[in-house]
Design a protein around this motif. Structure first.
Motif, short mmCIF file in Angstrom:
data_model
loop_
_atom_site.label_atom_id
_atom_site.label_comp_id
_atom_site.label_asym_id
_atom_site.label_seq_id
_atom_site.Cartn_x
_atom_site.Cartn_y
_atom_site.Cartn_z
N LEU A 43 -31.17 18.63 -43.55
CA LEU A 43 -30.23 18.07 -42.58
C LEU A 43 -29.05 19.02 -42.38
N VAL A 44 -28.54 19.58 -43.46
CA VAL A 44 -27.42 20.53 -43.37
C VAL A 44 -27.86 21.75 -42.57
N ASN A 45 -29.07 22.22 -42.78
CA ASN A 45 -29.59 23.34 -41.98
C ASN A 45 -29.60 22.98 -40.49
N ASP A 46 -30.02 21.73 -40.19
CA ASP A 46 -30.02 21.27 -38.79
C ASP A 46 -28.62 21.31 -38.21
N LEU A 47 -27.65 20.75 -38.94
CA LEU A 47 -26.27 20.71 -38.44
C LEU A 47 -25.72 22.11 -38.23
N HIS A 48 -26.02 23.00 -39.18
CA HIS A 48 -25.55 24.38 -39.07
C HIS A 48 -26.18 25.05 -37.85
N ALA A 49 -27.48 24.84 -37.63
CA ALA A 49 -28.18 25.45 -36.50
C ALA A 49 -27.63 24.95 -35.17
N GLY B 86 -21.38 29.88 -26.19
CA GLY B 86 -20.09 29.73 -25.52
C GLY B 86 -19.51 28.33 -25.52
N PHE B 87 -20.10 27.41 -26.29
CA PHE B 87 -19.59 26.04 -26.32
C PHE B 87 -18.76 25.75 -27.56
N GLY B 88 -18.35 26.79 -28.29
CA GLY B 88 -17.51 26.61 -29.49
C GLY B 88 -16.26 25.80 -29.23
N PRO B 89 -15.53 26.04 -28.13
CA PRO B 89 -14.31 25.26 -27.87
C PRO B 89 -14.57 23.76 -27.69
N GLN B 90 -15.80 23.37 -27.33
CA GLN B 90 -16.10 21.95 -27.15
C GLN B 90 -16.50 21.27 -28.46
N LEU B 91 -16.83 22.05 -29.50
CA LEU B 91 -17.24 21.46 -30.78
C LEU B 91 -16.06 20.75 -31.44
N LEU B 92 -16.29 19.54 -31.91
CA LEU B 92 -15.23 18.76 -32.55
C LEU B 92 -15.48 18.56 -34.04
N CYS B 93 -16.63 18.00 -34.39
CA CYS B 93 -16.90 17.73 -35.80
C CYS B 93 -18.39 17.58 -36.02
N SER B 94 -18.76 17.58 -37.29
CA SER B 94 -20.12 17.27 -37.72
C SER B 94 -20.00 16.25 -38.83
N VAL C 144 -23.65 16.22 -34.76
CA VAL C 144 -22.62 17.16 -34.32
C VAL C 144 -21.99 16.57 -33.07
N CYS C 145 -20.66 16.44 -33.08
CA CYS C 145 -19.93 15.86 -31.96
C CYS C 145 -19.24 16.97 -31.17
N ASP D 53 -21.34 8.48 -26.93
CA ASP D 53 -20.71 7.30 -27.49
C ASP D 53 -19.85 6.60 -26.43
N ALA D 54 -19.26 5.48 -26.81
CA ALA D 54 -18.45 4.68 -25.89
C ALA D 54 -17.16 5.38 -25.49
N TYR D 55 -16.79 6.45 -26.20
CA TYR D 55 -15.54 7.16 -25.91
C TYR D 55 -15.76 8.38 -25.03
N GLY D 56 -17.01 8.62 -24.64
CA GLY D 56 -17.31 9.73 -23.75
C GLY D 56 -17.66 11.03 -24.44
N TYR D 57 -17.81 11.02 -25.75
CA TYR D 57 -18.20 12.23 -26.48
C TYR D 57 -19.71 12.28 -26.62
N SER D 58 -20.22 13.48 -26.76
CA SER D 58 -21.66 13.68 -26.93
C SER D 58 -21.95 14.03 -28.39
N TRP D 59 -23.11 13.61 -28.83
CA TRP D 59 -23.55 13.84 -30.21
C TRP D 59 -24.97 14.36 -30.18
N LEU D 60 -25.23 15.43 -30.90
CA LEU D 60 -26.60 15.86 -31.16
C LEU D 60 -26.93 15.35 -32.55
N VAL D 61 -27.87 14.42 -32.62
CA VAL D 61 -28.16 13.67 -33.84
C VAL D 61 -29.46 14.16 -34.46
N SER D 62 -29.44 14.37 -35.78
CA SER D 62 -30.63 14.75 -36.53
C SER D 62 -30.92 13.64 -37.55
N ARG D 63 -32.19 13.31 -37.66
CA ARG D 63 -32.60 12.29 -38.64
C ARG D 63 -33.67 12.89 -39.54
#
Length: 194
Positions: free
Chosen positions: A101-107, A116-124, A45-46, A82-92
């Motif tokens: 994995l989909v449950n993890d991304l959804h959670a 309250g961080f919805g506006p910062q969410l970009l993609c999964s 999730v980015c 990442d190198a562009y300054g974005y944060s990622w929460l990574v699940s393996r």
């Protein structure tokens, strides 16, 4: 949406629909049949980088929520930048655990949104690979509620396999809500989980 919005050409933003993520396992079956790509078990999730105690608390809550899964080996999610300054929460996960994995991304998305961080969410994204080692990600655009394929070409340089992306779009049109505006098929170079 009011009359003035219609006259001025403004549109109402699409509300995020995180339940769209649950279509990924069935899309994976179609993707394997159509293009021989199988899940890697990696996803992420980015979001725009946020700092502070509120985010740290949210990250701890996500880890605790996903840590309840006793079948998991290793940390539930890892925070990477990442190198562009974005944060990622990574699940393996294991490659055959795409529904988990989909449950993890959804959670992760839900927890960020609730806190309250919805506006910062970009993609999964969920990662896929074929027998020859080509990578593919199915990217969910949080603010659009749509998916698109991203297929980086191997080797040096930032090039993508546009033909493969269009092939995947056609194959998955019945399984996923595909982003119609190709200009929004943003590259996610070096994304963790890809």
């Amino acid at each position: 949406m009011g009359l003035l919005d219609i006259l001025l050409g403004r549109t109402k933003p699409v509300a995020p629909d995180l339940d769209q993520l649950f279509a990924l396992p069935s899309a994976a079956v179609t993707l394997e049949a159509a293009a021989s790509f199988t899940p890697t078990g990696h996803g992420a999730v980015c979001f725009a980088t946020v700092e502070g105690a509120a985010f740290d608390q949210t990250h701890r809550e996500v880890r605790a929520l996903l840590d309840a899964d006793t079948d998991r080996t290793g940390p539930p999610v890892e925070l990477e930048r990442d190198a562009y300054g974005y944060s990622w929460l990574v699940s393996r996960r294991a490659p055959d655990e795409l529904p988990l994995l989909v449950n993890d991304l959804h959670a992760v998305n839900s927890s960020m949104e609730i806190n309250g961080f919805g506006p910062q969410l970009l993609c999964s994204l969920a990662g896929f690979r074929d027998d020859s080692g080509r990578s593919l990600a199915l990217v969910y655009l949080y603010k659009r509620g749509t998916f698109y394929p991203f297929a980086p070409l191997p080797g040096a340089g930032q090039r993508r396999d546009n033909a493969l992306e269009l092939q995947v779009r056609a194959a998955l049109a019945g399984d996923l809500r595909i982003e119609q505006d190709l200009g929004r098929w943003f590259p996610v170079w070096g994304a963790p989980g890809l």
